[in-house]
Design a protein around this motif. Structure first.
Motif, PDB file in Angstrom:
ATOM      1  N   THR A   1      -6.481   6.427 -12.039  1.00  0.00           N
ATOM      2  CA  THR A   1      -6.913   6.536 -10.750  1.00  0.00           C
ATOM      3  C   THR A   1      -7.432   7.830 -10.436  1.00  0.00           C
ATOM      4  O   THR A   1      -8.534   8.186  -9.781  1.00  0.00           O
TER       5      THR A   1
ATOM      6  N   SER B   1       1.825   1.931  -3.352  1.00  0.00           N
ATOM      7  CA  SER B   1       0.750   2.289  -4.106  1.00  0.00           C
ATOM      8  C   SER B   1       0.345   3.771  -3.996  1.00  0.00           C
ATOM      9  O   SER B   1       0.040   4.619  -5.065  1.00  0.00           O
TER      10      SER B   1
ATOM     11  N   THR C   1       0.982  -1.212   0.137  1.00  0.00           N
ATOM     12  CA  THR C   1      -0.093   0.009   0.057  1.00  0.00           C
ATOM     13  C   THR C   1       0.723   1.469   0.006  1.00  0.00           C
ATOM     14  O   THR C   1       0.432   2.068  -0.834  1.00  0.00           O
TER      15      THR C   1
END
Length: 128
Positions: A35, A25, A22
């Motif tokens: 995104t 990301s 994460t």
């Protein structure tokens, strides 16, 4: 000394490794046009998503470590934060199929974190 259940070990390391992915990301989130398009439909600004993600990473790392050490609060914090995360996702990116899978996944993790063998790991005084 109580032996840590394999299920708790697997869950804890899964949480820790997931937090590390994460982090990667989150660094790539701002520059990703796909995104950005997806989050443009969210009622919450991208900065809030990033902040929530950062807090989530911290909580995951702390709870994963706590599970490995047998701290009773760690599994409760993990479950509580996961429920908050699910609610946040439901309000911001309501993809029902992902939500159903996430709820089922959390239910399976909760099952293993609250089995009698896990209870003995998290509360060694009770099992003695």
């Amino acid at each position: 000394m109580q032996k840590r259940p394999t299920s708790v070990t697997v869950i804890a390391w899964f949480v820790i490794i997931g937090a590390l992915f994460t982090i990667f990301s989150l660094f790539r989130l701002r520059g990703n046009p796909m995104t950005a398009r997806m989050l443009a439909h969210s009622p919450v600004p991208i900065s809030v998503h990033l902040g929530f993600g950062i807090v989530g990473v911290i909580v995951a790392l702390v709870t994963g470590y706590g599970m490995l050490k047998g701290y009773p609060w760690s599994r409760w914090l993990y479950i509580g934060w996961s429920v908050i995360g699910l609610l946040f996702s439901l309000l911001t990116v309501p993809i029902i199929s992902v939500m159903v899978i996430s709820i089922l996944f959390l239910a399976v993790i909760a099952f293993f974190l609250f089995r009698p063998v896990a209870n003995a790991w998290f509360n060694p005084a009770v099992s003695s």
